[in-house]
Design a protein around this motif. Structure first.
Motif, mmCIF file in Angstrom:
data_model
loop_
_atom_site.group_PDB
_atom_site.id
_atom_site.type_symbol
_atom_site.label_atom_id
_atom_site.label_comp_id
_atom_site.label_asym_id
_atom_site.label_seq_id
_atom_site.Cartn_x
_atom_site.Cartn_y
_atom_site.Cartn_z
ATOM 1 N N GLY A 112 -113.898 98.055 39.839
ATOM 2 C CA GLY A 112 -114.277 99.220 39.057
ATOM 3 C C GLY A 112 -114.017 100.463 39.883
ATOM 4 N N ASP A 113 -115.017 101.325 39.994
ATOM 5 C CA ASP A 113 -114.851 102.531 40.820
ATOM 6 C C ASP A 113 -115.561 102.405 42.155
ATOM 7 O OD1 ASP A 113 -117.441 102.585 39.921
ATOM 8 O OD2 ASP A 113 -117.373 104.632 39.138
ATOM 9 N N GLN A 114 -115.964 101.169 42.494
ATOM 10 C CA GLN A 114 -116.681 100.932 43.747
ATOM 11 C C GLN A 114 -115.778 100.263 44.774
ATOM 12 O OE1 GLN A 114 -119.940 101.933 44.335
ATOM 13 N NE2 GLN A 114 -119.702 102.950 42.336
ATOM 14 N N VAL A 115 -115.760 100.809 45.987
ATOM 15 C CA VAL A 115 -115.001 100.193 47.070
ATOM 16 C C VAL A 115 -115.743 98.965 47.580
ATOM 17 C CG1 VAL A 115 -114.054 100.511 49.387
ATOM 18 C CG2 VAL A 115 -114.056 102.415 47.780
ATOM 19 N N LEU A 116 -115.036 97.847 47.723
ATOM 20 C CA LEU A 116 -115.648 96.657 48.294
ATOM 21 C C LEU A 116 -115.914 96.888 49.782
ATOM 22 C CD1 LEU A 116 -113.611 93.683 46.749
ATOM 23 C CD2 LEU A 116 -115.834 94.572 46.042
ATOM 24 N N ARG A 150 -117.122 84.067 53.723
ATOM 25 C CA ARG A 150 -117.797 85.367 53.608
ATOM 26 C C ARG A 150 -117.158 86.228 52.519
ATOM 27 N NH1 ARG A 150 -118.120 86.443 60.148
ATOM 28 N NH2 ARG A 150 -119.856 85.024 60.563
ATOM 29 N N LEU A 151 -115.821 86.202 52.448
ATOM 30 C CA LEU A 151 -115.130 86.985 51.429
ATOM 31 C C LEU A 151 -115.447 86.447 50.037
ATOM 32 C CD1 LEU A 151 -113.161 89.176 50.588
ATOM 33 C CD2 LEU A 151 -111.283 87.572 51.020
ATOM 34 N N ARG A 152 -115.510 85.128 49.904
ATOM 35 C CA ARG A 152 -115.809 84.521 48.603
ATOM 36 C C ARG A 152 -117.165 85.003 48.081
ATOM 37 N NH1 ARG A 152 -114.778 78.916 49.501
ATOM 38 N NH2 ARG A 152 -112.677 79.165 48.652
ATOM 39 N N LYS A 153 -118.137 85.114 48.977
ATOM 40 C CA LYS A 153 -119.464 85.594 48.572
ATOM 41 C C LYS A 153 -119.396 87.039 48.091
ATOM 42 C CE LYS A 153 -123.097 84.568 50.933
ATOM 43 N NZ LYS A 153 -124.068 84.428 52.042
ATOM 44 N N LYS A 154 -118.580 87.856 48.750
ATOM 45 C CA LYS A 154 -118.488 89.267 48.375
ATOM 46 C C LYS A 154 -117.702 89.476 47.080
ATOM 47 C CE LYS A 154 -119.138 91.109 53.028
ATOM 48 N NZ LYS A 154 -118.641 91.994 54.107
ATOM 49 N N LEU A 155 -116.882 88.476 46.706
ATOM 50 C CA LEU A 155 -116.127 88.575 45.458
ATOM 51 C C LEU A 155 -116.925 88.062 44.265
ATOM 52 C CD1 LEU A 155 -112.531 87.426 46.534
ATOM 53 C CD2 LEU A 155 -113.363 89.755 46.179
ATOM 54 N N ALA A 156 -118.075 87.456 44.530
ATOM 55 C CA ALA A 156 -118.918 86.950 43.441
ATOM 56 C C ALA A 156 -119.297 88.097 42.504
ATOM 57 C CB ALA A 156 -120.176 86.294 44.009
ATOM 58 N N GLY A 157 -119.096 87.887 41.215
ATOM 59 C CA GLY A 157 -119.442 88.904 40.234
ATOM 60 C C GLY A 157 -118.321 89.873 39.921
ATOM 61 N N THR A 158 -117.165 89.727 40.597
ATOM 62 C CA THR A 158 -116.039 90.623 40.331
ATOM 63 C C THR A 158 -115.104 90.073 39.256
ATOM 64 O OG1 THR A 158 -114.579 89.632 42.006
ATOM 65 C CG2 THR A 158 -116.074 91.392 42.739
ATOM 66 N N GLY A 159 -115.310 88.804 38.879
ATOM 67 C CA GLY A 159 -114.407 88.190 37.911
ATOM 68 C C GLY A 159 -113.153 87.623 38.542
ATOM 69 N N THR A 160 -113.057 87.715 39.865
ATOM 70 C CA THR A 160 -111.912 87.164 40.598
ATOM 71 C C THR A 160 -112.431 86.166 41.615
ATOM 72 O OG1 THR A 160 -110.691 89.237 40.351
ATOM 73 C CG2 THR A 160 -109.902 87.703 42.017
ATOM 74 N N ALA A 161 -111.884 84.953 41.577
ATOM 75 C CA ALA A 161 -112.353 83.893 42.467
ATOM 76 C C ALA A 161 -111.331 83.617 43.566
ATOM 77 C CB ALA A 161 -112.603 82.619 41.676
ATOM 78 N N LEU A 162 -111.838 83.281 44.743
ATOM 79 C CA LEU A 162 -110.998 82.870 45.853
ATOM 80 C C LEU A 162 -110.988 81.348 45.854
ATOM 81 C CD1 LEU A 162 -111.249 84.257 49.519
ATOM 82 C CD2 LEU A 162 -110.078 82.186 48.834
ATOM 83 N N MET A 163 -109.853 80.768 45.449
ATOM 84 C CA MET A 163 -109.747 79.329 45.279
ATOM 85 C C MET A 163 -109.154 78.649 46.511
ATOM 86 S SD MET A 163 -110.834 79.209 42.144
ATOM 87 C CE MET A 163 -110.474 77.502 41.728
ATOM 88 N N THR A 164 -109.629 77.435 46.783
ATOM 89 C CA THR A 164 -109.060 76.596 47.831
ATOM 90 C C THR A 164 -108.197 75.532 47.182
ATOM 91 O OG1 THR A 164 -110.996 76.908 49.256
ATOM 92 C CG2 THR A 164 -109.547 75.053 49.759
ATOM 93 N N LEU A 165 -106.930 75.465 47.573
ATOM 94 C CA LEU A 165 -106.028 74.429 47.073
ATOM 95 C C LEU A 165 -105.747 73.472 48.220
ATOM 96 C CD1 LEU A 165 -103.487 76.524 44.946
ATOM 97 C CD2 LEU A 165 -105.590 75.400 44.219
ATOM 98 N N ARG A 166 -106.276 72.284 48.115
ATOM 99 C CA ARG A 166 -106.172 71.328 49.210
ATOM 100 C C ARG A 166 -104.706 71.078 49.588
ATOM 101 N NH1 ARG A 166 -110.016 68.114 51.091
ATOM 102 N NH2 ARG A 166 -111.319 68.510 49.238
#
Length: 224
Positions: A146-150, A198-214
């Motif tokens: 949105g208009d907020q800097v991560l 740590r980044l995955r936790k900060k992306l929670a609620g943004t609608g974008t997920a950090l996925m792990t592909l084995r």
């Protein structure tokens, strides 16, 4: 991205044209300086990848002629001339970036896309790039929701930037390690997993997920 590739070595030209085309770029290639100027005017590329040692007209002469004519297309110089003096001359002539041979293809792609983003951001009404609701300011590198800097640490931001550079594609743990921990030989590869967590936790609620592909690495994905 429309790319004009100017490289006189036939093997290098074919390799780069194939590799960059597979990465989603529309590549027009030529190996002569005078022809390069004609192609430049005819194809109106988004970015020019320019070798310096060319027949017909030296790469610096090509660049100088284009800039004198008011052509503002971003230019990345790719050459075996790797001294500081050569880089300074190239940049002063009007180049936007400089990558000496030999080079890493992932780094070349990232630099080309960065030049393309910078050009797009400078256009009237241009939007910053991103994935899903995440948006990145190409000028500052800051990432917004949105208009907020991560609020991210330098390592979290470096990791997120690497993933944003390859939307929809997995980035290997090894590659992320090189970008997040450059030159830190005493750090284990597993340290990347800590930054990812740590980044995955900060992306929670943004609608974008950090996925792990084995076996492949990590990628950003818009959540449904």
């Amino acid at each position: 991205m429309k790319l004009l590739l100017v490289e006189d070595d036939p093997s290098m030209q074919v390799t780069l044209q194939r590799s960059l085309s597979r990465r989603g770029m529309e590549v027009t290639a030529c190996g002569d300086g005078r022809e390069a100027l004609e192609r430049w005017r005819a194809t109106t590329p988004d970015v020019v990848l320019l070798d310096l040692t060319l027949p017909g007209m030296d790469g610096l002469e090509v660049l100088e002629s284009a800039r004198r004519a008011g052509v503002t297309t971003p230019v990345l110089i790719l050459t075996a001339r790797g001294t500081v003096g050569d880089r300074v001359v190239g940049l002063n002539t009007g180049a936007d970036d400089y990558l000496p041979k030999p080079f890493d293809l992932d780094e070349l792609e990232a630099r080309l896309r960065a030049l393309h983003r910078r050009r797009a951001a400078a256009a009237p009404g241009a939007m910053v790039d991103g994935v899903g609701a995440l948006r990145r300011d190409p000028a500052s590198g800051a990432v917004y929701h949105g208009d907020q800097v991560l609020e991210l640490t330098p390592r979290e931001l470096a990791l997120l930037q690497a993933l944003l550079d390859k939307p929809g594609h997995a980035v290997s743990k090894e590659r992320l390690f090189e970008l997040v921990f450059p030159g830190e030989a005493d750090v284990q590869y597993e340290a990347v997993e800590v930054v990812v967590y740590r980044l995955r936790k900060k992306l929670a609620g943004t609608g974008t997920a950090l996925m792990t592909l084995r076996g492949l690495g990590y990628l950003l994905k818009v959540q449904g």
